[in-house]
Write a protein that holds these residues in place. Structure first.
Motif, mmCIF file in Angstrom:
data_model
loop_
_atom_site.group_PDB
_atom_site.id
_atom_site.type_symbol
_atom_site.label_atom_id
_atom_site.label_comp_id
_atom_site.label_asym_id
_atom_site.label_seq_id
_atom_site.Cartn_x
_atom_site.Cartn_y
_atom_site.Cartn_z
ATOM 1 N N GLY B 51 0.794 -1.219 0.000
ATOM 2 C CA GLY B 51 0.000 0.000 0.000
ATOM 3 C C GLY B 51 0.830 1.274 0.000
ATOM 4 N N ILE B 69 -5.486 -1.297 -2.812
ATOM 5 C CA ILE B 69 -4.791 -1.035 -1.545
ATOM 6 C C ILE B 69 -4.247 0.383 -1.616
ATOM 7 C CG2 ILE B 69 -3.017 -1.835 0.046
ATOM 8 C CD1 ILE B 69 -3.225 -4.560 -1.399
ATOM 9 N N THR B 70 -4.872 1.263 -0.854
ATOM 10 C CA THR B 70 -4.627 2.688 -1.096
ATOM 11 C C THR B 70 -3.553 3.303 -0.216
ATOM 12 O OG1 THR B 70 -6.409 3.165 0.426
ATOM 13 C CG2 THR B 70 -6.959 3.138 -1.912
ATOM 14 N N SER B 71 -3.256 2.671 0.919
ATOM 15 C CA SER B 71 -2.264 3.274 1.807
ATOM 16 C C SER B 71 -1.689 2.173 2.687
ATOM 17 C CB SER B 71 -2.913 4.338 2.688
ATOM 18 O OG SER B 71 -3.778 3.708 3.612
ATOM 19 N N HIS B 73 -1.822 2.077 5.702
ATOM 20 C CA HIS B 73 -2.835 1.824 6.715
ATOM 21 C C HIS B 73 -3.878 0.838 6.200
ATOM 22 C CE1 HIS B 73 -4.779 3.022 10.446
ATOM 23 N NE2 HIS B 73 -5.896 2.735 9.811
ATOM 24 N N ASP B 74 -4.279 1.053 4.962
ATOM 25 C CA ASP B 74 -5.249 0.169 4.321
ATOM 26 C C ASP B 74 -4.706 -1.260 4.263
ATOM 27 O OD1 ASP B 74 -7.499 -0.579 2.950
ATOM 28 O OD2 ASP B 74 -6.701 0.008 0.990
ATOM 29 N N ASP B 77 -5.023 -2.938 7.541
ATOM 30 C CA ASP B 77 -6.371 -3.393 7.837
ATOM 31 C C ASP B 77 -6.691 -4.706 7.149
ATOM 32 O OD1 ASP B 77 -6.732 -1.243 9.425
ATOM 33 O OD2 ASP B 77 -7.918 -0.072 7.994
ATOM 34 N N ARG B 78 -6.023 -4.962 6.022
ATOM 35 C CA ARG B 78 -6.253 -6.228 5.317
ATOM 36 C C ARG B 78 -5.327 -7.312 5.814
ATOM 37 N NH1 ARG B 78 -9.208 -4.819 0.782
ATOM 38 N NH2 ARG B 78 -9.114 -2.582 0.335
ATOM 39 N N ASN D 200 -1.299 8.362 9.705
ATOM 40 C CA ASN D 200 -1.602 9.421 8.752
ATOM 41 C C ASN D 200 -0.649 10.593 9.013
ATOM 42 O OD1 ASN D 200 -2.591 11.466 7.176
ATOM 43 N ND2 ASN D 200 -4.734 10.913 7.526
#
Ligand SMILES: Nc1ncnc2c1ncn2[C@@H]1O[C@H](COP(=O)(O)OP(=O)(O)OP(=O)(O)O)[C@@H](O)[C@H]1O
Ligand SMILES: Nc1ncnc2c1ncn2[C@@H]1O[C@H](COP(=O)(O)OP(=O)(O)OP(=O)(O)O)[C@@H](O)[C@H]1O
Ligand SMILES: [Mg+2]
Ligand SMILES: [Mg+2]
Lengths: 307, 499, 294, 307
Positions: B51, B69-71, B73-74, B77-78, D200
């Protein structure tokens, strides 16, 4: 073509558009008199930017240049009343070198942070120059420096501007075609690598500050010559314009970016902004806002690409 | 996660096509090894899964469904976790905080729950087989190999669905490697999919269930591990078979080039040895045995506390890197990102840094001569891309290593070259070239000091071995007459303090 | 076409100078064919020289120069002579102004201001007491020096009056005056009077004394007679006893008309000082005008 | 004991020695009156240093705080004439937040260099506040803020100082015991690592600038309250003192060093230096030199060990 080269071109185009638009809307803009103004006005920031460029490439910063401008100008103007002009100028310039040397030693050998060292020096040099000038030194009519300050080559090009112009290729050559210059650039990117490659990093870093101090002193001498007077309170916050010019030209605080050409472009841009805003009659307060916005746009053009 | 598929994934960086078309699928509980030359696109592919980058073309399917998968963080989560090729710890933060960065436990009011943090981090380290670690100490206090284990602990902490290991063993020694492999087996049994990138063929064949080969950004070969052979992987990776990995050992040594007597420095106690012209002297030892410290003290990178170094009869005392180089020493350091490279500079400036005096007249540098000289050298090392203005940060790890080698090979009057892990992260084909280069340099009469944590490498190349343990040389061996086990025993035996 | 007038300000960011500039613009409003262009050098003499060059390049017919503490800028004088345009110096008279072109100075007299405050404070305190002087800025500040010297001179006739000059500068602002005064209050228990080189600093100093609960022990005097000062003096029980007139509004208006006159060919003396006399507490309301900038 | 802890102790000892020497030589030094005075004087620099500390730990810098001080002070003083005091203060504070937000977005989302962004903002905010303050000075007798500015708790502790003191543990808690604070610290060490850990980074970096803007605005409101008047030209170069305080306290420009306690020590040290030099009657010019030297000595105590 590299991204930096593209940004330089984009930036150049921006400046040219600004020039064309202004020329079309304000007749006076392209007159010889106004061009001479612009040229003369960029000398101080320009010389400071040259030194600042070297220091920023080494990974540092120098906030003390404004105070050095004032001190050197005061010395040159004050001393020439009692000694040959050449000697007065030499002493003034060597004060710049000494200030640079102190900065450099504290930063390179004592490993203090450039920001705080040169901030302390900014105050200390300002204090010292006021002590020196118990009776503030004023220019006299005979003030030889007027020739230097007001003189023109071929009746057109101001001498001070010619000196600034001449310094550009010298610094370009130094930074790009000498061992010392290449080392300073590399130090700004990773000093440890450079040290392990057998370079005396401390000496080279010190040299960067000495160069910066020298150019600040030169700027001070020429400023005193141009104004025909020296004042102890001159030069406050000049370091900010110099830093802005370097950064607008692609420089990166902390080292690792920017070319001499870009820096030159930054100096031209800043001088033009001031001149153009004056020609367009923009009120002082709005000028500050517009200038801020233009600086931001200029650096936006150059920001690092998304990774 | 039952399965994950990469479908025609491509990624470009401006004009560079890092990945052209990568497609393959991995299933639950499987270890998939990903092989390829330096710059083949392995790390890029993994960064897309993690990501941290978005693909230019193609897509990823998880359990048959297309996902974006955008980041990072994403990806978290997966259940996707990654150990990156380059160390990315924060050395000033505690081990525990590094392990839980971004997910620090908090109590009801949002205050960080330190007691839980210390306890949980301690549990993680115990589970990894490293109970001796004090999780409250700054991560930077530990040697690189141990830090790499922190990275691994950080990634496996949450029992990930997909674990990406990008050259995890590059900086590990045997002990940690064994711990890691045990952990991989455990995770695999629990159903985790593991992508494993390594340039060490033995390792790849030992650990993986399936092997995927990338070449020039394409997945070009794929087969179950038991159908893969060393030669087939190399053939697919390189496009041609490799003949012999290690060049023939020529023992044609001249007189002593460098003599080290009673060297002392932090972590180094009374080290003495001689290095002859044409000799490759290997240094073995566990992490923290002080091999790097010996070399740094010789070169003057760190201060010396005592001892004499003589090169070709000339003493090198009170050394600085500058004096060491004047005496004929070159030094390829261990941590290329920290002290080996200026990552934001280009190939020319990096590779030309140690040889400026060669092509200078007084202070003035002949840039054209420098360009020619550097170009010839990096061409010989098969640098990719072969472009002098390429910024090092954008190069793959192996190619960065080649630039460092080029820098030192260009140094004028090189008599003794110190190589600290010179092939770390380098692909097999390039390794073979580097081996040949080392042998050639030796054959020309240069002395080589070689540190390597890859036993086969050091056994295959060195003329003589020094085994270090706790800052001392505890044994000297001849490679042909010893084996990995014997070396390990010498390196790992706890010495009783002399009475 | 019309008449273009340039106003070169050293610094626009203080009410005193802003008020002067505003007054010029207001007076010019009345003329339909007069355009006024102002520049602000942000307290930088070099930028001021450049601004004057820019204004001349734009073809202004006459210049008003508000140079703050700047002693002189010979290069700007040369440029003005070359351009051959009339110039009015407001507030600050530059040195070496033996110009070929018509020129005029309009402003208050700093030595007068210092002297009248000094005389009044001497009277008020009965020729005795410890006086603190707060200076605005450093050695190239000849306005402040003139005021302080005249003030000190006025007190010199009373041997029982002791003068202490604060070691730090008040920077001409309220915040600076407050800070310097706080330290001085801590150090001296016997202050009877405070003189500041301008009003703003004295307002800060007075607030500091107030905060320290010592406001009643001393009196304050400064110069400029700005509207904040006048309002403070009008307050019941205020111990801000005196200020001296330095009317930036009037200076601006007069300067504008002098320039207009010169442009029309009228001749007037080079030096035209304005009233710089004393304003006492009970006269403050007469001068107070809330609509003024300063 | 860590090196940083040793440096803190050394530094503390230095401050105590300074206090003892001064107390022995200048009776007034330890009087309640002078202590109250010192306490009051450190409030502005102190609040700015709190915000600056957060930004410097995030790896950035904020040069715009001085302008924000002036703007917020002007708004609080100006608006309270026409609306409830609470609303006036709220608006003033939210201007600080907005300035911080703009800085943060340009730095974190547009990836521009903090130095140049906040330099441009410094000018732009100053311009904007001059435009706002057509009539530049506000002061009223009813000016409630005077109470806030001159009030004392238990008749001794100035309210402004108490507010500053109260902010210290809040920021300490935020930086050391919340996820956000730890993230900001980690970002200053290596933003990429933090990003890869799923934080973030952009939002957290922006937050750092918002916090800094908020404290700058708070400093501006309290300064206006203390002075009982607000002037648009206030706050020039205040950022430099704040940066100096953070660095004297062990902060490292570019991120990665310094504690809240150290920063507090830096603020105290700077306030004491000014006060002591005044008590000893050191003339202004010499003060600047002495102050520069003291700052250098303070940072020398903390320099990185020889490598
Ligand atoms: N940020 C970037 N910008 C431009 N080019 C990049 C960037 N990152 C990687 N590349 C290029 O993409 C290609 C693939 O790089 P990558 O790091 O994926 O290789 P790799 O297979 O991991 O190699 P290695 O075995 O050396 O680690 C290389 O040519 C590299 O130069
Ligand atoms: N478990 C440990 N905890 C903390 N510090 C350690 C530990 N082991 C070793 N060190 C420190 O690490 C240093 C040596 O590590 P280093 O990795 O450089 O050794 P090396 O023999 O060169 O191994 P390598 O070749 O893997 O780098 C020594 O200064 C030692 O104090
Ligand atoms: Mg890789
Ligand atoms: Mg090592």
């Amino acid at each position: 073509m590299s991204r930096a080269a593209k940004a330089n071109i984009l930036f150049g185009v921006g400046v040219v558009v600004l020039i064309i638009v202004t020329a079309l809307m304000q007749e006076v803009f392209l007159t010889e008199r106004n061009m001479v103004n612009v040229a003369r006005q960029m000398v101080t920031t320009g010389l400071l930017s040259i030194g600042m460029y070297v220091v920023i490439r080494s990974g540092g910063i120098d906030l003390s240049v404004g105070s050095t401008v004032a001190f050197a100008g005061l010395l040159a103007a004050g001393l020439q009343e009692t000694m040959p002009v050449g000697a007065a100028i030499a002493i003034a310039l060597s004060v710049g070198v000494v200030v640079g040397l102190i900065n450099g030693v504290l930063i390179a050998y004592m490993r203090l942070q450039p920001f705080i060292v040169t901030l302390a020096m900014m105050g200390a040099v300002r204090g010292a120059l006021f002590i020196y000038s118990e009776t503030p030194t004023y220019a006299t009519d005979k003030f030889f420096l007027k020739t230097l300050g007001a003189g023109k080559i071929f009746g057109v090009v101001p001498v001070t501007f010619a000196i600034f112009l001449a310094c550009i290729p010298v610094v370009w050559f130094f930074m790009n075609h000498t061992r010392s210059g290449r080392s300073i650039m590399a130090i700004g990117m990773n000093p440890e690598t450079v040290r392990l490659a057998g370079v005396n990093v401390r000496a080279q870093t010190t040299l960067a500050y000495v160069i910066c101090g020298f150019f600040a002193a030169l700027a001070g001498v020429l400023l005193a010559a141009r104004l025909g007077i020296s004042q102890p309170s001159v030069g406050v916050a000049y370091e900010l314009d110099a830093i802005a010019a370097v950064v607008i030209g692609g420089g990166i605080l902390g080292g690792g970016g920017g070319t001499v050409g870009g820096m030159f472009g930054g100096v031209i841009a800043l001088a033009l902004i001031d001149n153009v805003l004056n020609l367009f009659n923009v009120q002082s307060y709005y000028q500050q806002i517009v200038k801020g916005v233009i600086i931001l746009i200029a650096v936006l053009l150059r920001r690092k690409p998304d990774s | 996660m039952q399965q994950i598929s990469l479908i025609k994934v491509a990624k470009s960086f401006g004009a560079t096509l890092a990945l052209r078309e990568a497609s393959f699928t991995a299933y639950r509980g499987e270890v998939v090894a990903i092989c390829g030359e330096n710059g083949a696109g392995k790390s890029t592919l993994m960064s897309i899964l993690a990501g941290s980058r978005m693909p230019t073309l193609g897509h990823i399917e998880i359990n048959g469904k297309t996902v974006l998968i955008t980041s990072p963080h994403d990806a978290f989560d997966r259940g996707i976790r990654t150990v990156y090729q380059e160390l990315s710890l924060l050395p000033d933060l505690s081990v525990a905080e590094n392990l839980f960065l971004g997910e620090l436990p908090v109590n009801g009011w949002g205050r960080i729950d330190w007691a839980t943090l210390w306890a949980d981090a301690g549990t993680e380290m115990v589970a990894l087989g490293m109970p001796e670690i004090d999780v409250r100490r700054p991560a930077g206090d530990y040697p690189v190999a141990v830090q790499q284990m922190f990275e691994i602990a950080k990634a496996i902490r949450n029992k990930p669905e997909l674990l990406i290991l990008d050259e995890p063993t590059g900086v590990l020694t045997q002990r940690e490697t064994d711990l890691l492999f045990a952990k991989i087996a455990e995770l695999k049994a629990a159903g985790t999919i593991i992508f494993y990138i390594s340039h060490r063929m033995e390792e790849v064949l030992e650990i993986s269930d399936r092997v995927v080969v990338l070449k020039d950004g394409r997945s070009v070969d794929e087969a179950p591990a038991d159908m893969m052979t060393h030669d087939r992987i190399i053939q697919s990776m390189v496009g041609r078979p490799l003949e012999k990995i290690y060049p023939p050992r020529v023992r044609d040594h001249g007189p002593v080039r460098m003599s080290v007597q009673g060297l002392r420095a932090p972590g180094v106690h009374d080290v003495s040895f001689d290095l002859k012209a044409g000799e490759i002297l290997g240094f073995c030892g566990l992490v923290g045995s002080g091999r790097s410290e010996v070399m740094r003290a010789i070169f003057g990178a760190d201060p010396r506390q005592g001892g004499d170094v003589v090169i070709d009869g000339v003493p090198l005392n009170a050394p600085t890197p500058k004096r060491a180089m004047a005496a004929g020493l070159g030094f390829v350091t261990e941590e290329r990102k920290v002290d080996g490279l200026a990552l934001d500079a280009d190939v020319l400036d990096n590779a030309g840094l140690a040889s400026m005096s060669r092509i200078s007249r007084g202070p003035v540098l002949n840039r054209r001569a420098q360009r020619d000289m550097v170009f010839r050298q990096v061409q010989k090392l098969d640098l990719r891309p072969l472009e002098l203005s390429y910024i090092l940060r954008r190069m793959s790890g192996g190619n960065q290593q080649k630039v460092i080698l080029a820098k030192w090979l260009l140094m004028q009057g090189l008599k003794v070259l110190i190589l600290d892990e010179p092939t770390r992260g380098v692909d097999i084909a390039t390794k073979v070239e580097i081996y040949r280069l080392i042998a050639d340099l030796a054959a020309q009469g240069m002395g080589i000091l070689l540190i390597s944590s890859e036993m086969p490498e050091i056994l295959g190349l060195a003329h003589r071995l020094c085994v270090m343990n706790s800052g001392r040389i505890v044994a000297e061996m001849v490679p042909e007459e010893t084996n990995e086990h014997e070396i390990f025993v010498a390196a790992a035996t706890v010495e009783r303090p002399a009475a | 076409d019309g008449i273009k007038i340039g106003v070169a300000n050293l610094f626009y960011g203080a009410p005193y100078f802003a008020g002067m500039d505003v007054a010029v613009h207001e007076e010019a409003e009345a003329y339909s064919n007069v355009e006024v262009i102002s520049t602000d050098a942000g307290f930088d003499a070099a930028k001021m020289a450049a601004d004057i060059d820019d204004l001349i390049a734009k073809g202004v017919d006459g210049l008003i120069i508000s140079a703050g503490p700047t002693e002189t800028i010979p290069s700007a004088l040369i440029a003005i002579e070359e351009a051959g345009i009339p110039v009015v110096f407001v507030d600050r008279l530059w040195k070496n102004t033996n110009l070929e072109t018509p020129w005029n100075w309009v402003g208050a007299e700093n030595d007068v201001m210092g002297r009248v405050i000094g005389d009044h404070m001497e009277d008020h305190l009965g020729g005795t007491g410890h006086i603190l002087v707060i200076k605005g800025g450093p050695a190239d500040n000849s306005i402040g020096i003139a005021r302080t010297e005249a003030f000190t001179e006025a007190l010199s006739s009373s041997p029982d009056m002791k003068i202490t000059v604060a070691p730090g500068f008040g920077g001409w602002g309220v915040d600076g005056g407050y800070k310097v005064m706080s330290d001085m209050l801590a150090q001296h228990a016997d202050l009877a009077g405070v003189f500041c080189e301008n009003d703003s600093m004295c307002l800060g100093a007075q607030k500091a004394a107030d905060d320290a609960g010592r406001s009643g022990e001393m009196v304050f005097g400064a110069s400029d007679a700005g509207k904040d000062t006048l309002r403070e003096m009008m307050r019941d029980g205020s111990n801000f006893i005196a200020t001296a007139v330095n009317d930036s509004d009037q200076i601006g208006r007069t300067g504008f008309h002098h320039l207009m006159g010169m442009l029309a060919g009228a001749e007037l003396p080079n030096i035209t000082p304005l009233y710089s006399g004393l304003v006492l507490k009970d006269e403050a309301y007469k001068r107070y005008d809330p609509n003024k900038v300063f």
